[in-house]
Write a protein that holds these residues in place. Structure first.
Motif, PDB file in Angstrom:
ATOM      1  N   UNK A   1       0.745  -1.003  -0.039  1.00 20.60           N
ATOM      2  CA  UNK A   1      -0.094   0.035   0.065  1.00 20.60           C
ATOM      3  C   UNK A   1       0.860   1.266   0.315  1.00 20.60           C
ATOM      4  N   UNK A   2       0.568   2.412  -1.114  1.00 16.12           N
ATOM      5  CA  UNK A   2       1.701   3.449  -1.073  1.00 16.12           C
ATOM      6  C   UNK A   2       1.070   4.159  -0.039  1.00 16.12           C
ATOM      7  N   UNK A   3       2.054   4.855   0.453  1.00 20.21           N
ATOM      8  CA  UNK A   3       1.862   5.851   1.690  1.00 20.21           C
ATOM      9  C   UNK A   3       1.433   7.047   0.994  1.00 20.21           C
ATOM     10  N   UNK A   4       0.517   8.016   1.690  1.00 18.93           N
ATOM     11  CA  UNK A   4       0.160   9.316   0.974  1.00 18.93           C
ATOM     12  C   UNK A   4       1.310  10.188   1.580  1.00 18.93           C
ATOM     13  N   UNK A   5       2.517  10.611   1.064  1.00 11.34           N
ATOM     14  CA  UNK A   5       3.604  11.543   1.466  1.00 11.34           C
ATOM     15  C   UNK A   5       2.798  12.618   1.883  1.00 11.34           C
ATOM     16  N   UNK A   6       2.423  13.272   0.687  1.00 13.45           N
ATOM     17  CA  UNK A   6       1.948  14.577   0.727  1.00 13.45           C
ATOM     18  C   UNK A   6       0.928  14.999   1.671  1.00 13.45           C
ATOM     19  N   UNK A   7      -0.167  14.094   1.873  1.00 17.75           N
ATOM     20  CA  UNK A   7      -0.949  14.328   2.992  1.00 17.75           C
ATOM     21  C   UNK A   7      -0.425  14.582   4.343  1.00 17.75           C
ATOM     22  N   UNK A   8       0.444  13.683   4.711  1.00 19.04           N
ATOM     23  CA  UNK A   8       1.327  13.725   5.881  1.00 19.04           C
ATOM     24  C   UNK A   8       1.972  14.744   6.144  1.00 19.04           C
ATOM     25  N   UNK A   9       2.678  15.444   5.021  1.00 17.62           N
ATOM     26  CA  UNK A   9       3.259  16.676   5.381  1.00 17.62           C
ATOM     27  C   UNK A   9       2.553  17.849   5.145  1.00 17.62           C
ATOM     28  N   UNK A  10       1.308  17.944   4.670  1.00 19.97           N
ATOM     29  CA  UNK A  10       0.738  19.321   4.523  1.00 19.97           C
ATOM     30  C   UNK A  10       0.696  20.036   5.695  1.00 19.97           C
ATOM     31  N   UNK A  11       0.494  19.639   6.792  1.00 21.82           N
ATOM     32  CA  UNK A  11       0.479  20.224   8.217  1.00 21.82           C
ATOM     33  C   UNK A  11       1.705  20.829   8.579  1.00 21.82           C
ATOM     34  N   UNK A  12       3.034  20.632   7.844  1.00 25.11           N
ATOM     35  CA  UNK A  12       4.109  21.257   8.339  1.00 25.11           C
ATOM     36  C   UNK A  12       4.487  22.509   7.443  1.00 25.11           C
ATOM     37  N   UNK A  13       3.521  23.058   6.611  1.00 26.92           N
ATOM     38  CA  UNK A  13       3.709  24.366   6.018  1.00 26.92           C
ATOM     39  C   UNK A  13       4.112  25.444   7.005  1.00 26.92           C
ATOM     40  N   UNK A  14       5.421  25.945   6.412  1.00 30.24           N
ATOM     41  CA  UNK A  14       5.867  27.256   7.456  1.00 30.24           C
ATOM     42  C   UNK A  14       6.447  26.945   8.722  1.00 30.24           C
ATOM     43  N   UNK A  15       6.804  25.442   9.051  1.00 27.91           N
ATOM     44  CA  UNK A  15       7.058  25.138  10.271  1.00 27.91           C
ATOM     45  C   UNK A  15       8.588  24.671  10.098  1.00 27.91           C
ATOM     46  N   UNK A  16       9.449  24.920  10.857  1.00 25.16           N
ATOM     47  CA  UNK A  16      10.663  24.869  11.003  1.00 25.16           C
ATOM     48  C   UNK A  16      11.105  23.477  11.816  1.00 25.16           C
ATOM     49  N   UNK A  17      12.001  22.776  11.276  1.00 29.63           N
ATOM     50  CA  UNK A  17      12.388  21.680  12.099  1.00 29.63           C
ATOM     51  C   UNK A  17      13.418  20.711  11.491  1.00 29.63           C
ATOM     52  N   UNK A  18      13.491  19.526  12.274  1.00 33.90           N
ATOM     53  CA  UNK A  18      14.265  18.402  11.686  1.00 33.90           C
ATOM     54  C   UNK A  18      13.588  17.290  11.356  1.00 33.90           C
ATOM     55  N   UNK A  19      13.832  16.654  10.167  1.00 32.60           N
ATOM     56  CA  UNK A  19      13.400  15.517   9.396  1.00 32.60           C
ATOM     57  C   UNK A  19      14.247  14.542   9.348  1.00 32.60           C
ATOM     58  N   UNK A  20      13.669  13.235   9.261  1.00 33.12           N
ATOM     59  CA  UNK A  20      14.415  12.107   8.843  1.00 33.12           C
ATOM     60  C   UNK A  20      13.703  11.258   7.519  1.00 33.12           C
ATOM     61  N   UNK A  21      14.514  10.919   6.732  1.00 33.78           N
ATOM     62  CA  UNK A  21      14.239  10.113   5.729  1.00 33.78           C
ATOM     63  C   UNK A  21      14.817   8.647   6.037  1.00 33.78           C
ATOM     64  N   UNK A  22      13.739   7.645   6.212  1.00 31.46           N
ATOM     65  CA  UNK A  22      14.571   6.417   6.585  1.00 31.46           C
ATOM     66  C   UNK A  22      14.219   5.352   5.344  1.00 31.46           C
ATOM     67  N   UNK A  23      15.232   4.503   5.276  1.00 30.21           N
ATOM     68  CA  UNK A  23      15.060   3.323   4.225  1.00 30.21           C
ATOM     69  C   UNK A  23      14.384   2.133   5.181  1.00 30.21           C
TER      70      UNK A  23
END
Length: 133
Positions: A1-23
C-alpha cells in the motif's frame, strides 16, 4: 500500500524543524533541517522521483529499493530558526548518519556539503533535471 506522503506533510507548511528520511528495508537514514518542512519534503520527493537528487547515496537507494521502502518523518520542531543547524547537528551526532553503514548524509556537519564533488556527468544531469522546475 502506497503511503500518501503529501497528505502527511501538508500540516508542516511554514514550520521549521528536523526531519528524517528512513529506508525501512535497511534502516539507513538521512537527517536534514528546514525552515519550511513541507516545502523541503516536496523538494526531496520531486528530485528523488525524477532521479535528480543531489545526494547520490540517497538517490541510489531510492532507485534500488523503491519509494514504498522509505518513510519521511519530522523528528523535532524547532521554533527558533537560528538554532536549526545546532539541533540538526545534535541529531547527526546521535545517529552517525554520515557513516555509510548507518545513513545517507554526505557530511558529518549540519548544513555543509563540504567534500561533495560532482562529476561533469552529475552536474549535467542535475542541470537538465532542474530546467523543468
Amino acid at each position: 500500500m502506497k503511503m500518501n506522503f503529501e497528505q502527511k506533510f501538508d500540516k508542516y507548511k511554514g514550520i521549521s524543524g528536523i526531519y528524517k528520511i528512513t529506508n525501512i528495508k535497511t534502516g539507513k537514514i538521512y537527517i536534514g533541517s528546514s525552515v519550511d518542512l513541507r516545502r523541503r519534503f516536496y523538494a526531496h520527493l520531486k528530485s528523488l522521483r525524477r532521479n535528480a537528487h543531489d545526494n547520490k547515496y540517497l538517490q541510489n537507494a531510492w532507485n534500488k529499493y523503491g519509494e514504498d521502502s522509505f518513510s519521511f518523518d519530522v523528528i523535532e520542531i524547532v521554533e527558533d530558526k537560528e538554532k536549526l543547524l545546532e539541533v540538526e547537528q545534535k541529531w547527526i551526532d546521535q545517529t552517525l548518519c554520515y557513516k555509510r553503514d548507518k545513513g545517507y548524509n554526505i557530511s558529518p556537519t549540519a548544513g555543509n556539503t563540504l567534500g561533495l564533488k560532482h562529476t561533469k556527468k552529475q552536474r549535467l544531469k542535475n542541470s537538465l533535471a532542474k530546467r523543468g522546475s
